[in-house]
Motif scaffolding. Structure first.
Motif, mmCIF file in Angstrom:
data_model
loop_
_atom_site.group_PDB
_atom_site.id
_atom_site.type_symbol
_atom_site.label_atom_id
_atom_site.label_comp_id
_atom_site.label_asym_id
_atom_site.label_seq_id
_atom_site.Cartn_x
_atom_site.Cartn_y
_atom_site.Cartn_z
ATOM 1 N N VAL A 1 -1.275 67.046 -18.301
ATOM 2 C CA VAL A 1 -1.178 66.020 -17.265
ATOM 3 C C VAL A 1 -1.121 64.653 -17.931
ATOM 4 O O VAL A 1 -2.035 64.284 -18.684
ATOM 5 C CB VAL A 1 -2.375 66.065 -16.289
ATOM 6 C CG1 VAL A 1 -2.221 64.984 -15.214
ATOM 7 C CG2 VAL A 1 -2.498 67.435 -15.652
ATOM 8 N N ASP A 2 -0.052 63.920 -17.676
ATOM 9 C CA ASP A 2 0.079 62.538 -18.144
ATOM 10 C C ASP A 2 -0.122 61.625 -16.950
ATOM 11 O O ASP A 2 0.694 61.619 -16.021
ATOM 12 C CB ASP A 2 1.449 62.302 -18.783
ATOM 13 C CG ASP A 2 1.558 60.912 -19.386
ATOM 14 O OD1 ASP A 2 0.761 60.608 -20.301
ATOM 15 O OD2 ASP A 2 2.418 60.140 -18.948
ATOM 16 N N VAL A 3 -1.226 60.885 -16.939
ATOM 17 C CA VAL A 3 -1.586 60.057 -15.788
ATOM 18 C C VAL A 3 -0.850 58.724 -15.879
ATOM 19 O O VAL A 3 -0.943 58.005 -16.881
ATOM 20 C CB VAL A 3 -3.111 59.821 -15.736
ATOM 21 C CG1 VAL A 3 -3.470 58.984 -14.503
ATOM 22 C CG2 VAL A 3 -3.842 61.156 -15.697
ATOM 23 N N GLY A 4 -0.120 58.393 -14.828
ATOM 24 C CA GLY A 4 0.690 57.182 -14.832
ATOM 25 C C GLY A 4 -0.064 55.951 -14.363
ATOM 26 O O GLY A 4 -1.055 56.046 -13.639
ATOM 27 N N GLN A 5 0.438 54.794 -14.782
ATOM 28 C CA GLN A 5 -0.060 53.529 -14.263
ATOM 29 C C GLN A 5 0.474 53.346 -12.848
ATOM 30 O O GLN A 5 1.123 54.236 -12.296
ATOM 31 C CB GLN A 5 0.411 52.382 -15.182
ATOM 32 C CG GLN A 5 0.027 52.534 -16.639
ATOM 33 C CD GLN A 5 -1.422 52.174 -16.930
ATOM 34 O OE1 GLN A 5 -2.099 51.581 -16.087
ATOM 35 N NE2 GLN A 5 -1.902 52.527 -18.110
ATOM 36 N N VAL A 6 0.223 52.180 -12.278
ATOM 37 C CA VAL A 6 0.604 51.928 -10.887
ATOM 38 C C VAL A 6 2.094 52.152 -10.670
ATOM 39 O O VAL A 6 2.511 52.741 -9.672
ATOM 40 C CB VAL A 6 0.214 50.497 -10.473
ATOM 41 C CG1 VAL A 6 0.696 50.200 -9.049
ATOM 42 C CG2 VAL A 6 -1.299 50.323 -10.547
ATOM 43 N N ASN A 7 2.917 51.680 -11.597
ATOM 44 C CA ASN A 7 4.370 51.781 -11.436
ATOM 45 C C ASN A 7 4.984 52.911 -12.249
ATOM 46 O O ASN A 7 6.194 52.932 -12.462
ATOM 47 C CB ASN A 7 5.024 50.446 -11.834
ATOM 48 C CG ASN A 7 4.604 49.320 -10.912
ATOM 49 O OD1 ASN A 7 4.540 49.496 -9.693
ATOM 50 N ND2 ASN A 7 4.298 48.158 -11.483
ATOM 51 N N ASP A 8 4.164 53.827 -12.725
ATOM 52 C CA ASP A 8 4.645 54.970 -13.512
ATOM 53 C C ASP A 8 4.241 56.265 -12.821
ATOM 54 O O ASP A 8 3.228 56.332 -12.121
ATOM 55 C CB ASP A 8 4.058 54.944 -14.930
ATOM 56 C CG ASP A 8 4.543 53.753 -15.725
ATOM 57 O OD1 ASP A 8 5.733 53.422 -15.620
ATOM 58 O OD2 ASP A 8 3.720 53.154 -16.447
ATOM 59 N N TRP A 9 5.024 57.299 -13.055
ATOM 60 C CA TRP A 9 4.713 58.597 -12.485
ATOM 61 C C TRP A 9 3.544 59.260 -13.218
ATOM 62 O O TRP A 9 3.378 59.089 -14.425
ATOM 63 C CB TRP A 9 5.909 59.532 -12.584
ATOM 64 C CG TRP A 9 7.021 59.234 -11.644
ATOM 65 C CD1 TRP A 9 7.088 59.538 -10.305
ATOM 66 C CD2 TRP A 9 8.257 58.594 -11.970
ATOM 67 N NE1 TRP A 9 8.286 59.117 -9.780
ATOM 68 C CE2 TRP A 9 9.021 58.533 -10.779
ATOM 69 C CE3 TRP A 9 8.796 58.058 -13.143
ATOM 70 C CZ2 TRP A 9 10.292 57.968 -10.728
ATOM 71 C CZ3 TRP A 9 10.046 57.500 -13.112
ATOM 72 C CH2 TRP A 9 10.784 57.456 -11.912
ATOM 73 N N THR A 10 2.781 60.026 -12.498
ATOM 74 C CA THR A 10 1.892 61.017 -13.101
ATOM 75 C C THR A 10 2.673 62.320 -13.158
ATOM 76 O O THR A 10 3.239 62.757 -12.150
ATOM 77 C CB THR A 10 0.610 61.198 -12.279
ATOM 78 O OG1 THR A 10 -0.204 60.025 -12.412
ATOM 79 C CG2 THR A 10 -0.189 62.415 -12.760
ATOM 80 N N ALA A 11 2.736 62.913 -14.343
ATOM 81 C CA ALA A 11 3.528 64.131 -14.540
ATOM 82 C C ALA A 11 2.618 65.281 -14.939
ATOM 83 O O ALA A 11 1.613 65.086 -15.634
ATOM 84 C CB ALA A 11 4.589 63.911 -15.621
ATOM 85 N N VAL A 12 2.992 66.474 -14.497
ATOM 86 C CA VAL A 12 2.242 67.676 -14.863
ATOM 87 C C VAL A 12 3.220 68.757 -15.288
ATOM 88 O O VAL A 12 4.265 68.962 -14.663
ATOM 89 C CB VAL A 12 1.343 68.157 -13.699
ATOM 90 C CG1 VAL A 12 2.149 68.376 -12.429
ATOM 91 C CG2 VAL A 12 0.594 69.428 -14.079
#
Length: 222
Positions: free
Chosen positions: A14-25
């Motif tokens: 899981v890569d947790v995104g900032q406000v303007n970025d996606w969180t990807a799994v």
């Protein structure tokens, strides 16, 4: 009768995104050969050797971006529901704790997520180091391992998965860049994203960690 059988285990990144970025799994299924239980003791060395010679396989079976604008508590609910599906069993989840990832990690722990490991990305290019929360590891090691596994054919991407074309593009756009002090940084090209490739790299990193030795049932000659 074959002396080996195959074990399947799931690893998530899981890569947790900032406000303007996606969180990807990303979720990978690992298929590895192991000696068959109940074999005769005299056949154990042969079975062990055969298991070691059988290539491990990594299959990317899920890839997802959580929509932009999703609040972190709702992201936690989405991740929890995805990773607690019975088909995944006791999925081992590796989550980026750099920056905003730390509170998400804490919320997932509070929500009852088990087998949750933190990853802190460092600028170092050395080997990964065990930490109380999980691991600290350089981005170069993470991404290079994905590229190596793809080149050897051990890592296979499900071509019908949503966003898999974006993942391939991210891998192609990843760049190494020297800094003023002579070190190297590894990031997506300016204006591009790297959330999918990082999520996959965490899952692959977890899948390739050394496993504890488990007991094997054997039979002795009467």
């Amino acid at each position: 009768m074959s002396l080996i059988t195959f074990e399947r285990e799931f690893f998530a990144g899981v890569d947790v995104g900032q406000v303007n970025d996606w969180t990807a799994v990303a979720v990978t299924e690992v298929v590895r050969a192991v000696p068959r239980t109940g074999i005769h003791f005299g056949l154990l060395p042969q079975a062990t050797a055969e298991a070691k010679e059988t290539p491990l396989r990594l299959d990317l079976c899920h890839l997802e971006r959580i929509p932009l604008g999703t609040l972190y508590p709702e992201q936690v609910n989405i991740l929890r529901d995805l990773l607690r599906q019975p088909i995944l069993g006791e999925v081992q989840t590796y989550l980026d704790m750099t920056g905003v990832g730390r509170p998400v990690h804490q919320m997932l722990k509070a929500a009852g997520m088990r087998s949750l490991h933190g990853i802190s990305i460092t600028g170092a290019q050395g080997e990964a180091k065990r930490q109380p929360y999980g691991w600290s590891v350089g981005k170069a090691e993470l991404v290079n391992r994905v590229q190596i596994e793809l080149q050897t054919g051990r890592l296979r991407l499900g071509r019908r998965l949503p966003d898999v074309d974006k993942l391939v593009r991210e891998l192609k756009e990843f760049r190494a860049k020297p800094t003023a002090n002579g070190h190297m940084t590894f990031n997506a090209r300016e204006g591009q994203h790297d959330d999918l490739v990082l999520a996959l790299s965490y899952a692959v990193f977890g899948a390739l960690r050394p496993r504890p030795v488990q007991s094997i049932e054997v039979r002795f000659a009467s």
